[in-house]
Design an enzyme around this catalytic site. Structure first.
Site, PDB file in Angstrom:
ATOM      1  CG  HIS A 391      54.516  64.613  19.285  1.00  0.00           C
ATOM      2  ND1 HIS A 391      55.318  64.891  20.477  1.00  0.00           N
ATOM      3  CD2 HIS A 391      55.691  64.231  18.522  1.00  0.00           C
ATOM      4  CE1 HIS A 391      56.486  65.052  20.281  1.00  0.00           C
ATOM      5  NE2 HIS A 391      56.852  64.596  19.022  1.00  0.00           N
ATOM      6  CD  GLU A 392      55.507  61.930  15.330  1.00  0.00           C
ATOM      7  OE1 GLU A 392      56.268  62.602  14.704  1.00  0.00           O
ATOM      8  OE2 GLU A 392      55.895  61.414  16.289  1.00  0.00           O
ATOM      9  CG  HIS A 395      57.578  66.770  14.602  1.00  0.00           C
ATOM     10  ND1 HIS A 395      58.550  67.617  15.391  1.00  0.00           N
ATOM     11  CD2 HIS A 395      57.570  65.700  15.646  1.00  0.00           C
ATOM     12  CE1 HIS A 395      59.032  67.243  16.544  1.00  0.00           C
ATOM     13  NE2 HIS A 395      58.259  65.976  16.693  1.00  0.00           N
ATOM     14  CG  HIS A 398      58.252  73.435  12.989  1.00  0.00           C
ATOM     15  ND1 HIS A 398      59.316  73.255  14.118  1.00  0.00           N
ATOM     16  CD2 HIS A 398      58.745  74.685  12.380  1.00  0.00           C
ATOM     17  CE1 HIS A 398      59.856  74.175  14.263  1.00  0.00           C
ATOM     18  NE2 HIS A 398      59.785  74.874  13.340  1.00  0.00           N
TER      19      HIS A 398
END
Length: 599
Positions: A391-392, A395, A398
């Site tokens: 998940h992190e 980020h 991105h």
């Protein structure tokens, strides 16, 4: 490294498991020198006040503002990350407090910019852009500001609104103080019969208990306590909605919802379509309730049975290095370039991996245009930690793409897009784990995990969004809402969303009173749209391969260079249609089929 049993001091953690903050600043002295430079340079911004209608002056201001903002960002990242490594370290706490206090001053120094741009006659800024071609880069940013003009008040009125902002935020602050500081809950008995303190923090543990009496007691104790304060909490929430409605009307918006969506050019139809699509497909959630009831062996299913897993959490011990391998295998559909950036993050020490004494809890991705996209973890060798890593890093990658491909002013993506990349990684990971798990019990656990993700992130958040829409519309029309009204609205929504198999216990009528996001108007729907966009990307990537990967990478590279709806549409996900949410419901149904096949 084995799972951390006894927390180590920061200096006892091996260097290979810590992020490399020295790439931002090598010493505190270097940080202090830049901090003094920032304060000196920031004062130069004032020299441009009253001159922004001239193209050359506007360009010079924007360039200087970028230099100052980038320096401030860098100083903040260093201070906050060093502070989070060990919150007991007073040296870094002092740095954090220093930059945090100054950032408020910095905002005040440049606060004339937007009001001045909006004060000019129509065509002034467009003319300046024509005269100075270099301003073309800032065209979209300036257009976004000019869009606010019909909703911008006189300078006196703007000053008045700004001066009462604390008062307008008071209901949320009162709610936070009441629920976090003053509210206490009765003690309950745990699975071993021991008397334990119930808190908001421990409730999530007890509501998942395998002992039905424990979760029923926790449920009734928690909501029974909120019910005692129903009139205060109703006044607090309706006052917050009234304040939002007041500002929307004052700024000449048609309604509260429009005032929230229009600044990001999101049509009201996106919000309405999300609610409509979920309601058209609500039978899928009813089916989930029926299957869960059967798997749990219950004669009747209550609201307090909703969170208990259908199977015990399998015991795992996944070393960090193994977790990295699992995530990389799951992310293979995103292509070699993406995996190379992921590996760069691991090798170049973007990540602070393990817990230590004083380290901030939780996880996040943070950095700025001139630093690496750092990741804070508290990895504890569990499957959930592997998911958090995916998940992190979603980020961070991105952010990596956005900063590499966009100029500073467009490198920051909007909240509407923020959770998409992280959720793409999570969806790819859980899909990979389900497909490759040979142990039937573990596979069942993984299927239930993804079902719960969709139930809580899409169905539940859209129910919240519908509650917000109903309550705001009533208050926009001047209708008063009492605690009885709020409970009635919420009760009817639960009946519709969970269906006839679910016993809608009266206590759940009070759930609206404990949702802090209701004080951030029209925020929650973005969880559902973000998850749905991510699921659509994953479906397309797995079906079409490279062609879809390139479109998805186009999304990652876009930052904030356009409105979020346009960025997603250009990448192949049209949030103005019902398809992304329908894709998510299709996946929910696939998972239900898998779950039902185990019966």
């Amino acid at each position: 490294m084995n799972a951390v049993k006894d927390l180590k001091n920061r200096e006892e953690i091996s260097k290979q498991y810590k992020w490399d903050i020295s790439k931002v600043y090598t010493s505190i002295e270097q940080w202090e020198a830049d901090f003094e430079l920032l304060k000196k340079e920031a004062l130069k911004l004032k020299e441009y006040k009253g001159k922004l209608n001239e193209g050359k002056e506007l360009l010079a201001f924007l360039k200087l503002d970028e230099e100052i903002s980038r320096l401030a960002d860098k100083l903040a990242v260093y201070a906050f990350l060093r502070s989070d490594e060990d919150t007991t370290n007073t040296i870094f706490q002092a740095l954090k407090n220093k930059i945090e206090s100054y950032l408020a001053e910095l905002m005040a120094v440049s606060s004339f910019f937007v009001p001045e741009i909006l004060s000019y006659d129509e065509g002034t800024i467009e003319k300046a852009i024509q005269e100075v071609p270099e301003l073309n880069m800032y065209k979209f940013m300036l257009e976004k500001i000019l869009k606010k003009k019909p909703h911008t008040l006189s300078s006196e009125m703007e000053e008045l609104l700004a001066s009462v902002s604390d008062c307008l935020n008071a209901p949320g602050n009162i709610f936070g103080m009441l629920t976090n500081a003053d509210l206490t809950f009765p003690n309950i008995r745990d699975e071993e019969g021991k008397e334990v303190v119930l808190t908001e923090g421990s409730y999530s543990k007890y509501i998942k208990s395998k002992d039905r009496k424990v979760r029923e007691d926790a449920f009734k104790a928690l909501f029974g306590t909120y019910e005692k304060y129903k009139n205060t909490l109703a006044t607090s929430l309706t006052s917050s909605i009234k304040n939002f409605s007041f500002v929307a009307k004052t700024r000449k918006y048609n309604n509260s919802l429009k005032s929230s969506l229009e600044p990001n050019d999101i049509p009201e139809s996106v919000y309405d379509s999300a609610i409509e699509t979920i309601n058209k497909n609500i039978e899928s959630l009813h089916r989930y309730v029926r299957i869960k009831k059967k798997l749990l062996g219950l004669n009747e299913i209550h609201m307090y049975d909703l969170y208990v897993p259908v199977i015990d959490t399998p015991k795992t011990n996944i070393e960090f290095e193994e977790g990295v391998k699992i995530v990389k295998n799951a992310l293979k559909p995103l292509g070699e370039e993406y995996l190379e950036i992921f590996s760069e993050g691991i090798d170049n020490k973007w990540i602070d991996i393990y817990q230590n004494k004083g380290k901030r809890s939780g996880a996040y991705s943070w950095g700025c245009y001139d630093t690496m996209p750092y990741v804070l973890l508290n990895y504890n060798n569990e499957l959930n930690d592997v998911s958090t890593l995916a998940h992190e890093m979603g980020h961070s990658i991105h952010s990596y793409y956005s900063r590499r491909e966009q100029p500073y002013i467009y490198a920051q993506y909007t909240l509407f897009c923020a959770e998409v990349a992280s959720t793409v990684n999570e969806c790819l990971l859980i899909n990979y784990l389900i497909e490759n798990e040979k142990d039937e019990r573990k596979r069942l656990y993984l299927i239930n995990t993804q079902l719960e993700q969709i139930r809580t992130t899409v169905f539940r958040q859209i129910m919240f969004a519908e509650f917000e829409k109903i309550t705001h519309e009533k208050i926009d029309k001047g209708e008063p809402l009492t605690s009885k009204d709020l409970c009635s609205i919420y009760h009817e929504l639960n009946i519709r969303y969970f269906g006839k198999d679910m016993i809608i216990d009266k206590e759940i009528d009070m759930e609206w009173s404990r949702i802090p996001h209701f004080y951030s108007d029209f925020y929650v729907y973005q969880y559902a749209t973000g998850y749905s966009a991510a699921n659509s990307f994953v479906k397309s990537i797995l079906a079409l391969g490279d062609k879809s990967v390139e479109k998805y990478k186009g999304f990652l590279k876009s930052g904030g260079s356009d409105y979020p709806i346009n960025i997603l549409k250009n990448a192949g996900v049209d949030m103005a249609t019902s398809k992304p949410i329908e894709d998510t419901i299709d996946r929910f149904n696939e998972l239900l089929d898998m779950l039902e096949n185990t019966l």
